[in-house]
Each structure stands twice: as structure tokens, then as C-alpha cells.
Design a protein around this motif. Structure first.
Motif: not given
Length: 118
Positions: A18-19, A45-47, A93-97
Motif C-alpha cells: 500500500l502507498a 522516469p520514476f516521478l 505508489m503501489t508496487g514501489g516503482q
């Protein structure tokens, strides 16, 4: 049996990831880089940038109080892009990417962080 169900539920929640709210510091503007407190550096790319941290245009209208004059329309440029050294609030975010950059850390929060003892 109840313990097994609890463990399975716990595993599902851990996998959902979860976030999480986290804090970071801007280390470069172009291209944007943010160093998280956990010493992980995030690049563009991750933001995902909220409107609070980017240059954008806003339109509004106003008129003098207690008059029947027509509304006048204005457009302003909000120069809100991030600068090196600013502290920011992010949500992983969910998944952490990917991370959403919500806003800058308020001065009250920064003072609280520096005055907190462990």
C-alpha cells in the motif's frame, strides 16, 4: 486455522505494498533528481509531479466588490518548479516503482524534524 488465515491476510497486504508517504531532497533540477531519506535517488522516469511542484498557468476572474462591473479575466504563471535543496513529500505508489511528488515540506515540518531527538 485462525493463525493460518491471519498469516495469509498479512502476506496479501505485504504484497499489495500500500502507498507509503516519504520525504526527499531535490539534488538536481534538469533532469530532476530527488534523494529519498532511505538514500535512494529517484530520477524523472520514476516521478509523477503534482501541479504544486511544476510551472503552470492559471486563469481567474475578478471584479470590484459591490459593483455590477463585468468580470475581468486574468492569467498568471505559477513558477513552482523544484529547486536544489528543497525538501519534498512523496507518496510511493503501489508496487514501489513510481513516486508522486505532492508538495514541498512546510517550514514548520522542517523545524520539527531538526528539533526531534531520538
Amino acid at each position: 486455522m485462525l493463525e493460518v488465515v491471519k498469516l495469509l491476510a498479512y502476506d496479501v497486504l505485504q504484497q499489495e505494498n500500500l502507498a507509503d508517504v516519504c520525504y526527499g531532497t531535490v539534488t538536481a533540477e534538469k533532469p530532476l533528481k530527488i534523494m529519498l531519506e532511505q538514500k535512494l535517488e529517484l530520477t524523472e522516469p520514476f516521478l509523477i509531479l503534482s501541479r504544486n511542484v511544476v510551472k503552470h498557468y492559471e486563469t481567474f476572474q475578478m471584479r470590484k466588490k459591490n459593483t455590477n462591473e463585468t468580470w475581468t479575466h486574468y492569467e498568471i504563471i505559477a513558477e513552482r518548479q523544484l529547486k536544489i535543496g528543497e525538501r519534498v513529500i512523496l507518496i510511493k505508489m503501489t508496487g514501489g516503482q513510481r513516486y508522486v511528488v505532492l508538495d514541498r515540506v512546510g517550514e514548520e515540518m522542517m523545524e520539527h524534524e531538526t528539533n526531534t531527538t531520538i
